[in-house]
Design an enzyme around this catalytic site. Structure first.
Site, PDB file in Angstrom:
ATOM      1  N   ASN A  23       0.892  -1.213  -0.027  1.00  0.00           N
ATOM      2  CA  ASN A  23       0.054  -0.037  -0.064  1.00  0.00           C
ATOM      3  C   ASN A  23       0.894   1.310   0.058  1.00  0.00           C
ATOM      4  O   ASN A  23       2.030   1.043   0.366  1.00  0.00           O
ATOM      5  CB  ASN A  23      -0.951  -0.087   1.233  1.00  0.00           C
ATOM      6  CG  ASN A  23      -0.311   0.094   2.601  1.00  0.00           C
ATOM      7  OD1 ASN A  23       0.568   0.852   2.712  1.00  0.00           O
ATOM      8  ND2 ASN A  23      -0.704  -0.843   3.402  1.00  0.00           N
ATOM      9  N   ARG A 140      -9.077  -4.162  -1.867  1.00  0.00           N
ATOM     10  CA  ARG A 140      -8.267  -5.505  -1.311  1.00  0.00           C
ATOM     11  C   ARG A 140      -9.695  -6.386  -1.526  1.00  0.00           C
ATOM     12  O   ARG A 140      -9.229  -7.499  -1.402  1.00  0.00           O
ATOM     13  CB  ARG A 140      -7.973  -5.048   0.106  1.00  0.00           C
ATOM     14  CG  ARG A 140      -6.987  -4.177   0.349  1.00  0.00           C
ATOM     15  CD  ARG A 140      -5.744  -4.953  -0.275  1.00  0.00           C
ATOM     16  NE  ARG A 140      -4.377  -4.108   0.001  1.00  0.00           N
ATOM     17  CZ  ARG A 140      -3.749  -4.142   0.978  1.00  0.00           C
ATOM     18  NH1 ARG A 140      -4.053  -4.944   1.877  1.00  0.00           N
ATOM     19  NH2 ARG A 140      -2.639  -3.349   1.143  1.00  0.00           N
ATOM     20  N   HIS A 169      -8.429   0.137   2.710  1.00  0.00           N
ATOM     21  CA  HIS A 169      -9.287  -0.505   3.311  1.00  0.00           C
ATOM     22  C   HIS A 169     -10.296   0.479   3.932  1.00  0.00           C
ATOM     23  O   HIS A 169     -10.236   1.630   4.193  1.00  0.00           O
ATOM     24  CB  HIS A 169      -8.764  -1.062   4.645  1.00  0.00           C
ATOM     25  CG  HIS A 169      -7.768  -2.369   4.459  1.00  0.00           C
ATOM     26  ND1 HIS A 169      -6.706  -2.778   5.081  1.00  0.00           N
ATOM     27  CD2 HIS A 169      -8.273  -3.455   3.591  1.00  0.00           C
ATOM     28  CE1 HIS A 169      -6.271  -3.868   4.888  1.00  0.00           C
ATOM     29  NE2 HIS A 169      -7.110  -4.373   3.738  1.00  0.00           N
ATOM     30  N   ASP A 171     -11.869   0.648   6.696  1.00  0.00           N
ATOM     31  CA  ASP A 171     -11.555   0.886   8.238  1.00  0.00           C
ATOM     32  C   ASP A 171     -10.605   2.135   8.240  1.00  0.00           C
ATOM     33  O   ASP A 171     -10.189   2.853   9.128  1.00  0.00           O
ATOM     34  CB  ASP A 171     -11.425  -0.058   9.044  1.00  0.00           C
ATOM     35  CG  ASP A 171      -9.943  -0.595   8.822  1.00  0.00           C
ATOM     36  OD1 ASP A 171      -9.150  -0.205   8.054  1.00  0.00           O
ATOM     37  OD2 ASP A 171      -9.720  -1.587   9.966  1.00  0.00           O
ATOM     38  N   CYS A 265      -7.079  -0.931  12.671  1.00  0.00           N
ATOM     39  CA  CYS A 265      -6.250  -2.052  12.288  1.00  0.00           C
ATOM     40  C   CYS A 265      -5.602  -3.040  13.326  1.00  0.00           C
ATOM     41  O   CYS A 265      -5.719  -4.274  13.098  1.00  0.00           O
ATOM     42  CB  CYS A 265      -5.290  -1.523  11.384  1.00  0.00           C
ATOM     43  SG  CYS A 265      -5.909  -0.411   9.917  1.00  0.00           S
ATOM     44  N   SER A 638     -27.123  24.446 -39.218  1.00  0.00           N
ATOM     45  CA  SER A 638     -28.695  24.488 -38.704  1.00  0.00           C
ATOM     46  C   SER A 638     -28.748  23.515 -37.218  1.00  0.00           C
ATOM     47  O   SER A 638     -28.886  22.358 -37.428  1.00  0.00           O
ATOM     48  CB  SER A 638     -29.514  23.991 -39.523  1.00  0.00           C
ATOM     49  OG  SER A 638     -30.869  23.980 -38.985  1.00  0.00           O
ATOM     50  N   HIS A 641     -32.213  21.468 -36.320  1.00  0.00           N
ATOM     51  CA  HIS A 641     -32.797  20.589 -37.508  1.00  0.00           C
ATOM     52  C   HIS A 641     -31.788  19.568 -37.629  1.00  0.00           C
ATOM     53  O   HIS A 641     -32.226  18.526 -37.550  1.00  0.00           O
ATOM     54  CB  HIS A 641     -32.886  21.429 -38.707  1.00  0.00           C
ATOM     55  CG  HIS A 641     -33.866  22.343 -38.568  1.00  0.00           C
ATOM     56  ND1 HIS A 641     -33.959  23.954 -38.265  1.00  0.00           N
ATOM     57  CD2 HIS A 641     -35.495  22.280 -38.539  1.00  0.00           C
ATOM     58  CE1 HIS A 641     -34.983  24.290 -38.322  1.00  0.00           C
ATOM     59  NE2 HIS A 641     -36.021  23.694 -38.293  1.00  0.00           N
ATOM     60  N   ASP A 682     -16.859  27.964 -42.324  1.00  0.00           N
ATOM     61  CA  ASP A 682     -17.875  28.891 -42.720  1.00  0.00           C
ATOM     62  C   ASP A 682     -18.606  28.147 -43.792  1.00  0.00           C
ATOM     63  O   ASP A 682     -18.026  27.287 -44.769  1.00  0.00           O
ATOM     64  CB  ASP A 682     -17.398  30.175 -43.389  1.00  0.00           C
ATOM     65  CG  ASP A 682     -18.160  30.886 -44.220  1.00  0.00           C
ATOM     66  OD1 ASP A 682     -18.987  31.750 -43.623  1.00  0.00           O
ATOM     67  OD2 ASP A 682     -18.448  30.827 -45.314  1.00  0.00           O
ATOM     68  N   VAL A 683     -20.043  27.869 -43.832  1.00  0.00           N
ATOM     69  CA  VAL A 683     -20.654  27.080 -44.568  1.00  0.00           C
ATOM     70  C   VAL A 683     -20.542  27.489 -46.217  1.00  0.00           C
ATOM     71  O   VAL A 683     -20.474  26.675 -47.001  1.00  0.00           O
ATOM     72  CB  VAL A 683     -22.188  26.894 -44.275  1.00  0.00           C
ATOM     73  CG1 VAL A 683     -22.993  28.045 -44.447  1.00  0.00           C
ATOM     74  CG2 VAL A 683     -22.565  25.337 -44.713  1.00  0.00           C
TER      75      VAL A 683
HETATM   76  N1  ARG Z   1       0.231  -3.467   5.866  1.00  0.00           N
HETATM   77  C1  ARG Z   1      -1.048  -3.691   5.985  1.00  0.00           C
HETATM   78  C2  ARG Z   1      -1.656  -3.947   4.567  1.00  0.00           C
HETATM   79  O1  ARG Z   1      -1.488  -3.213   3.679  1.00  0.00           O
HETATM   80  C3  ARG Z   1      -1.612  -2.781   6.994  1.00  0.00           C
HETATM   81  C4  ARG Z   1      -3.111  -3.218   7.095  1.00  0.00           C
HETATM   82  C5  ARG Z   1      -3.990  -2.390   7.724  1.00  0.00           C
HETATM   83  N2  ARG Z   1      -5.038  -2.947   8.359  1.00  0.00           N
HETATM   84  C6  ARG Z   1      -6.503  -2.243   8.155  1.00  0.00           C
HETATM   85  N3  ARG Z   1      -7.373  -3.046   8.816  1.00  0.00           N
HETATM   86  N4  ARG Z   1      -6.426  -1.165   7.463  1.00  0.00           N
HETATM   87  O2  ARG Z   1      -2.539  -4.977   4.432  1.00  0.00           O
END
Ligand code: ARG
Length: 707
Positions: A23, A140, A169, A171, A265, A638, A641, A682-683
């Site tokens: 990540n 993920r 994630h 969370d 986490c 036009s 139209h 220009d037409v």
């Molecule tokens: N290094 C871990 C990963 O990338 C961190 C996980 C963090 N956990 C979480 N629930 N956000 O998976």
């Protein structure tokens, strides 16, 4: 439940380190964290939580440094756990250890099918009142895992799509709190997910955090009743949370942020009580589609997959048969999953426009709904496009007649069999059976060969570039001249749609000549082009301006009215020609050469000409009739139209749109580059160049005869 009966699972950081990068937080941090500081920070968190709840420990293991993040062990509800299936192989080694722990504790363990990633409570968070489960996807966890959660845990799952890789994630950017509050970082989600959140959580209960707070992992908080434990919160966030009755405990977790995790986490709540009476509702839908054609070299497969993801869905390519020869086509079977029916329908209708078809064996009949009110379609009706379309009836594909865009598809059973056709809304009759949804619909797109494609690119690609230089205009005119010549020689049909600008820019003599020489088979316009053309023919002016000298003629503004009046006296343009009142110009040539024309309406009350249809529905019908069988439609300055005509015309008819305003040209070019050529110029100039080119060309058939 009293605080003391709440239990968490944690894993001591004995073997914790940043060993790899999965990540963005881990980038640049490999082996940069201090084990001592990590242990110290973890101990503090452990201590704080032990004051509030029971904390169980799982034995840390060598080789799986991220095992400290127990949130990713699985998703627990009551006595059940859905084990994680890690997306990255770096973490898959944790799975058996967590499984062992859950089994030992007597949980009922569910495991997802192989290759279906889901990262546990890191990506799935219960509403703290237990009313539903928020589940993340996009990085993920796979959207396809959500129906399993709904089934196994018997709870409603609301799928949220993560868009920002820093918040990979759920969370990391989303934290349901006690009493129905929610702390989250809205920009981490797509628009649809944000709407979903806003529909479920009232404004007063939503606490949106700023980016700096989000980056400090403020949303990665552990909430126990009124207490929120987190790495760090700004004064502002603290004040907002305290104002609604929460108590904040900050505890630094910077060593773990180097791996992309913080308080939440590092913990897994293993006592999630079951709330009765909120049962599984699965909004998630999946469908399998087939794609066929030059999928790779035309980029079709990429476009289709991008469209699915951009639309908020996910996909799985089930089967891909690569066409091995240069000319052979490929086929792919793609399973599309979307978080709701609405999202699915939106994605599917776009895929259909690309030529995707449902698995024929899966669908025997596209659903139909009956029209209850004349002129009104059922809510969910399928809106037709310009592309040849087929609809599934009685396990067979039935071709739709009268193909056009913006209609509804009506299916009827006649003694000769099933009949399907496009109908305009206003033509719908009570009792008509209309196609709804998109399940059994496909459009038939021509697969171009590689040669066609590259030559098309060459010819028309300038279109996308917007404004075209004079030299380019010349090249395009040359191409159009060839087309006109060819259609002319083959007895084809060219329809011209023209606005009054053709007259103001000096195009009358050129357009007149095209008509005279048989290059035009029908002319469509409004009241204005005819009035201006006739004014010029009768008095040499257009809206009072002398067309030869370019200056206003004294009292010239009356010419306009006089022209109208003259034709009104004759009863029609044709009569005026017959009575030698009108002796030149565009409409004179139409009458003389039997080229039908249709003049649709006017909002001005100074006319109209007797030929102008003021009943717009009748005028539209006449237009539609005149474009039938057209090979090419030339749209000359036009806008309305032209757009009207564009909408009535099925795919496969070439369109050339000339306008000095690039916006008009682009509007018409939505149909795809193969069919529409846009010329920004220009037409009057365009028409003079075109006539010049045409006179240079000798018919290829004549050449053939000479040889
Ligand atoms: N290094 C871990 C990963 O990338 C961190 C996980 C963090 N956990 C979480 N629930 N956000 O998976």
């Amino acid at each position: 439940m009293s605080a003391s009966s709440i239990r968490f699972l944690m894993c001591p950081p004995k073997h914790y380190d940043v060993d790899y990068v999965i990540n963005p937080w881990m980038e640049g941090n490999v082996h940069k964290s201090s084990r001592d500081r990590a242990v110290e920070q973890w101990e503090k968190l452990h201590h704080i939580l032990k004051d509030q709840a029971i904390v169980n420990l799982v034995t840390p293991q060598i080789g799986v440094p991220d095992m400290v993040f127990t949130a990713n062990a699985g998703l627990v509800l009551e006595n059940t756990v859905v084990l994680s299936r890690f997306y990255h192989k770096e973490r898959q080694g944790e799975e058996p250890f967590f499984q062992h722990w859950f089994e030992e504790q007597g949980f009922t363990v569910f495991t997802l099918p192989k290759d279906l990633p889901f990262e546990g409570a890191g990506d799935a968070l219960f509403d703290r009142e237990g009313r539903w489960l928020w589940a993340g996807y996009g990085f993920r966890s796979e959207l396809d895992s959500h129906p399993f959660l709904a089934k196994w845990l018997d709870i409603e799952v609301l799928s949220l799509r993560l868009m920002d890789e820093r918040f990979y994630h759920l969370d990391t950017c989303f934290c349901p709190l006690a009493n129905g509050y929610l702390m989250y970082y809205p920009p981490a989600f797509d628009a649809y997910s944000n709407r979903l959140v806003e529909m479920r959580v009232p404004d007063a209960k939503r606490i949106a955090v700023s980016e700096p707070d989000a980056i400090n992992f403020a949303c990665n908080a552990v909430n126990i009743d009124r207490t929120i434990v987190l790495n760090k919160a700004s004064d502002d966030l603290r004040a907002r949370l305290e104002e609604v009755g929460f108590r904040l405990i900050e505890t630094p977790l910077t060593e773990f942020m180097k791996a992309g995790g913080a308080a939440k986490c590092l913990t897994l709540r293993v006592t999630e009580p079951l709330q009765p009476a909120h049962h599984a509702v699965v909004a998630i839908e999946s469908r399998t589609i087939q794609l066929e054609g030059h999928l790779l070299d035309s980029g079709l497969i990429n476009r289709a997959l991008d469209l699915i993801v951009e639309g908020g869905g996910t996909f799985q390519v089930m089967n891909f048969q690569l066409g091995e020869q240069r000319q052979s086509t490929s086929t792919a079977e793609v399973r599309v999953t979307a978080p709701s029916h609405d999202v699915m329908e939106k994605i599917m209708s776009q895929l259909i426009d690309l030529g995707a078809a449902p698995q024929p064996q899966e669908i025997c009949d596209n659903p139909l709904e009956v029209v209850m009110l004349n002129g009104v379609a059922p809510d969910d009706f399928y809106v037709s496009t310009i592309y040849p379309t087929e609809v599934r009836v009685n396990c067979e594909w039935v071709r739709v007649h009268n193909q056009r865009m913006d209609g509804a598809i009506v299916v009827s059973r006649t003694p000769e069999g099933v009949f399907a056709e496009c109908k305009l809304l206003r033509d719908l009759q009570q009792g008509d059976r209309v196609v709804v949804g998109v399940e059994g619909i496909r459009t038939v797109r021509k697969t171009e060969s590689r040669e066609q494609r590259t030559s098309n690119d060459k010819e028309f690609s300038f279109m996308g570039a917007g404004v075209s230089s004079e030299r380019r205009v010349e090249l395009v005119v040359e191409q159009i001249a060839w087309d006109l010549r060819r259609i002319h020689d083959q007895g084809g049909k060219v329809v011209v749609v023209a606005g009054p600008v053709v007259v103001h820019t000096g195009g009358v003599e050129h357009l007149s000549r095209l008509i005279r020489e048989g290059y035009v088979q029908a002319l469509l316009g409004g009241n204005a082009i005819a009035v201006h053309d006739i004014e010029q023919a009768l008095m040499g002016t257009s809206l009072g301006v002398d067309m030869k000298r370019g200056v206003s003629v004294r009292g010239g503004h009356r010419h306009h009215l006089k022209a109208i009046n003259s034709i009104r006296r004759c009863g029609s343009i044709a009569n005026a020609v017959e009575q030698d009142v009108l002796t030149s110009g565009i409409f004179y040539e139409c009458v003389k050469n039997n080229v039908p024309f249709s003049l649709a309406g006017s909002i001005r009350d100074d006319g109209p000409l007797p030929d102008t249809k003021m009943d717009l529905i009748a005028a539209q019908q006449e237009y539609a009739q005149l474009i039938q069988g057209a090979d090419l439609i030339l749209m000359l300055s036009s806008m309305l139209h032209s757009i009207g005509v564009g909408n009535m015309t099925p795919a496969g008819v070439k369109m050339v749109c000339v306008d000095i305003n690039p916006a008009v040209v682009t509007k018409l070019s939505d149909r795809g580059s193969i069919e529409s050529i846009g010329v920004v110029t220009d037409v009057g100039l365009f028409l003079s160049l075109l006539v010049q080119q045409l006179s240079k060309l000798t018919s290829p058939y004549q050449i053939a005869q000479v040889v």
